[in-house]
Design a protein around this motif. Structure first.
Motif, PDB file in Angstrom:
ATOM      1  N   LEU A  21       0.870  -1.168   0.000  1.00 41.94           N
ATOM      2  CA  LEU A  21       0.000   0.000   0.000  1.00 41.94           C
ATOM      3  C   LEU A  21       0.911   1.223   0.000  1.00 41.94           C
ATOM      4  N   LEU A  22       0.902   1.966  -1.117  1.00 44.27           N
ATOM      5  CA  LEU A  22       1.846   3.057  -1.306  1.00 44.27           C
ATOM      6  C   LEU A  22       1.138   4.409  -1.357  1.00 44.27           C
ATOM      7  N   GLU A  23       1.894   5.447  -1.067  1.00 45.46           N
ATOM      8  CA  GLU A  23       1.357   6.815  -1.079  1.00 45.46           C
ATOM      9  C   GLU A  23       1.871   7.564  -2.293  1.00 45.46           C
ATOM     10  N   VAL A  24       0.999   8.341  -2.894  1.00 44.02           N
ATOM     11  CA  VAL A  24       1.395   9.183  -4.016  1.00 44.02           C
ATOM     12  C   VAL A  24       2.255  10.324  -3.496  1.00 44.02           C
ATOM     13  N   ARG A  25       3.452  10.448  -4.063  1.00 49.91           N
ATOM     14  CA  ARG A  25       4.354  11.531  -3.668  1.00 49.91           C
ATOM     15  C   ARG A  25       4.338  12.691  -4.659  1.00 49.91           C
ATOM     16  N   LYS A  26       4.084  12.374  -5.931  1.00 46.22           N
ATOM     17  CA  LYS A  26       4.173  13.403  -6.965  1.00 46.22           C
ATOM     18  C   LYS A  26       3.323  12.991  -8.157  1.00 46.22           C
ATOM     19  N   VAL A  27       2.768  13.980  -8.845  1.00 47.48           N
ATOM     20  CA  VAL A  27       1.967  13.735 -10.052  1.00 47.48           C
ATOM     21  C   VAL A  27       2.399  14.724 -11.124  1.00 47.48           C
ATOM     22  N   THR A  38       4.197   9.207  -9.111  1.00 46.03           N
ATOM     23  CA  THR A  38       5.324   8.714  -8.323  1.00 46.03           C
ATOM     24  C   THR A  38       4.809   8.236  -6.974  1.00 46.03           C
ATOM     25  N   PHE A  39       5.017   6.943  -6.699  1.00 45.02           N
ATOM     26  CA  PHE A  39       4.619   6.353  -5.428  1.00 45.02           C
ATOM     27  C   PHE A  39       5.853   6.201  -4.545  1.00 45.02           C
ATOM     28  N   GLY A  40       5.644   6.264  -3.252  1.00 42.53           N
ATOM     29  CA  GLY A  40       6.755   6.090  -2.331  1.00 42.53           C
ATOM     30  C   GLY A  40       6.309   5.394  -1.067  1.00 42.53           C
ATOM     31  N   GLY A  41       7.289   4.976  -0.287  1.00 43.45           N
ATOM     32  CA  GLY A  41       6.976   4.343   0.994  1.00 43.45           C
ATOM     33  C   GLY A  41       8.008   3.302   1.360  1.00 43.45           C
ATOM     34  N   ASP A  98      17.228   3.954  -4.061  1.00 42.73           N
ATOM     35  CA  ASP A  98      17.804   4.780  -3.000  1.00 42.73           C
ATOM     36  C   ASP A  98      16.759   5.631  -2.295  1.00 42.73           C
ATOM     37  N   THR A  99      15.749   6.095  -3.047  1.00 45.48           N
ATOM     38  CA  THR A  99      14.712   6.933  -2.437  1.00 45.48           C
ATOM     39  C   THR A  99      13.394   6.188  -2.249  1.00 45.48           C
ATOM     40  N   ARG A 100      13.376   4.887  -2.618  1.00 44.93           N
ATOM     41  CA  ARG A 100      12.163   4.060  -2.549  1.00 44.93           C
ATOM     42  C   ARG A 100      10.994   4.769  -3.229  1.00 44.93           C
ATOM     43  N   GLU A 101      11.215   5.050  -4.507  1.00 45.92           N
ATOM     44  CA  GLU A 101      10.180   5.695  -5.314  1.00 45.92           C
ATOM     45  C   GLU A 101       9.917   4.888  -6.583  1.00 45.92           C
ATOM     46  N   LEU A 102       8.648   4.778  -6.936  1.00 44.71           N
ATOM     47  CA  LEU A 102       8.206   4.031  -8.105  1.00 44.71           C
ATOM     48  C   LEU A 102       7.384   4.946  -9.000  1.00 44.71           C
ATOM     49  N   ASP A 103       7.790   5.068 -10.274  1.00 46.49           N
ATOM     50  CA  ASP A 103       7.036   5.857 -11.250  1.00 46.49           C
ATOM     51  C   ASP A 103       6.193   4.940 -12.118  1.00 46.49           C
ATOM     52  N   VAL A 104       4.940   5.321 -12.311  1.00 48.75           N
ATOM     53  CA  VAL A 104       4.035   4.612 -13.214  1.00 48.75           C
ATOM     54  C   VAL A 104       3.376   5.640 -14.124  1.00 48.75           C
ATOM     55  N   ASP A 105       3.457   5.438 -15.435  1.00 47.65           N
ATOM     56  CA  ASP A 105       2.808   6.324 -16.398  1.00 47.65           C
ATOM     57  C   ASP A 105       1.419   5.776 -16.725  1.00 47.65           C
ATOM     58  N   MET A 106       0.402   6.631 -16.589  1.00 47.85           N
ATOM     59  CA  MET A 106      -0.983   6.209 -16.776  1.00 47.85           C
ATOM     60  C   MET A 106      -1.625   7.040 -17.882  1.00 47.85           C
ATOM     61  N   VAL A 107      -2.173   6.346 -18.882  1.00 51.49           N
ATOM     62  CA  VAL A 107      -2.805   7.014 -20.013  1.00 51.49           C
ATOM     63  C   VAL A 107      -4.240   7.385 -19.643  1.00 51.49           C
ATOM     64  N   ALA A 121      -5.570  12.128  -9.424  1.00 49.70           N
ATOM     65  CA  ALA A 121      -4.469  11.756  -8.528  1.00 49.70           C
ATOM     66  C   ALA A 121      -3.764  12.991  -7.990  1.00 49.70           C
ATOM     67  N   GLU A 122      -3.399  12.948  -6.732  1.00 55.32           N
ATOM     68  CA  GLU A 122      -2.659  14.041  -6.099  1.00 55.32           C
ATOM     69  C   GLU A 122      -1.857  13.467  -4.936  1.00 55.32           C
ATOM     70  N   PRO A 123      -0.801  14.168  -4.538  1.00 57.10           N
ATOM     71  CA  PRO A 123       0.025  13.682  -3.433  1.00 57.10           C
ATOM     72  C   PRO A 123      -0.814  13.416  -2.181  1.00 57.10           C
ATOM     73  N   GLY A 124      -0.468  12.326  -1.512  1.00 59.90           N
ATOM     74  CA  GLY A 124      -1.171  11.948  -0.294  1.00 59.90           C
ATOM     75  C   GLY A 124      -2.176  10.838  -0.505  1.00 59.90           C
TER      76      GLY A 124
END
Length: 277
Positions: A21-27, A38-41, A98-107, A121-124
């Motif tokens: 279960l990941l949190e959105v860090r950036k869109v 960008t998901f992180g956690g 290193d930063t535990r971040e995952l990027d996913v591109d969504m059409v 989608a928005e951070p948090g």
């Protein structure tokens, strides 16, 4: 073809199946039709990815719920349960250990569950991620590569271009609605990149990729490999051309239907036309 010249086979590397279960860090809206989330956690500790086509299942919440249903995983197996999560397959675009971040591109295409989520989608916000279950690892020893994709497969195309050896010959085609949807890719390959614009035609209804592939001037010598991904039905003639008309061995061709018009959650693993080996 002698035993010594047989094409290398793709092998499957299995990874432990884990739900996160990941949190959105950036869109970021990287094109008018594509959102990079960008998901992180800390749960990304141990996340595995190593091949261009590695993908995860994004798990979405039911209408009115804040969090998705968690899939039941027992002994590294996804088990049937009374209530299953709503899932869609997405390619891993980037993973930064290193930063535990995952990027996913969504059409953004219509009002489906994933597209609607990406639009807002928005951070948090939080989302479930299952996998990757495994990696399809191809020894990158070919003399040339033919790559072709439409929007849903652009993340995998980008990963191919980033991972292929420096200087290797690559002929690539990408279909998008228009020039505003083109993307910049990083690569050290000897790349010839052609963007195909379908205009107002709906995604998955054109033969642009097929016509471009048929017209491509492929190297006459050396061992080649072709990877093509997009709408499943439109790719059937591409597969027939590469295998039957061009004469490439099955180990030299990977044509993958990432989605299918009229099918809400197409499983490309079960597509009888999906052929690696």
């Amino acid at each position: 073809m002698t035993v010594d010249t047989l094409p290398p086979r793709m092998r499957i590397v299995r990874h432990p199946l884990k739900y996160r279960l990941l949190e959105v860090r950036k869109v970021d809206r990287i094109t008018p039709s594509t959102v990079r989330v960008t998901f992180g956690g800390e749960e990304l500790e141990g996340f595995c990815e190593q091949a261009p086509t590695d993908h995860v299942k994004l798990c979405f919440a039911e209408d009115g719920a804040e969090l998705p249903v968690e899939p039941v995983v027992v002994n590294d197996t996804w088990m049937d349960a009374p209530v299953e999560p709503i899932t869609r397959d997405y390619t891993v675009r980037h993973y930064r250990r290193d930063t535990r971040e995952l990027d996913v591109d969504m059409v953004l295409h219509g009002r489906g569950v994933a597209s609607s989520w990406a639009e807002r989608a928005e951070p948090g916000m939080r989302l479930g991620v299952l996998g990757p279950r495994g990696s399809e690892v191809l020894p990158m020893v070919h003399d040339w590569y033919l790559l072709a994709a439409e929007e849903t497969a652009l993340p995998a195309l980008a990963r191919w271009l980033e991972k292929l050896p420096a200087g290797v010959r690559v002929i690539a085609f990408a279909e998008v609605a228009g020039p505003e949807d083109e993307q910049e890719f990083r690569t050290a390959t000897d790349l010839t990149m052609t963007w195909l614009h379908r205009g107002s035609a709906p995604a998955g209804t054109t033969d642009l990729l097929e016509r471009a592939i048929r017209a491509a001037e492929l190297p006459a010598d050396g061992l080649g490999f072709a990877w093509v991904a997009g709408e499943a039905t439109s790719l059937k003639p591409v597969r027939r051309y590469l295998r039957r008309e061009l004469g490439l061995a099955k180990e030299q061709v990977d044509v993958d239907g990432y989605w299918k018009r009229g099918v809400e959650n197409h499983d490309h693993h079960e597509d009888e036309e999906h052929e690696h080996a």
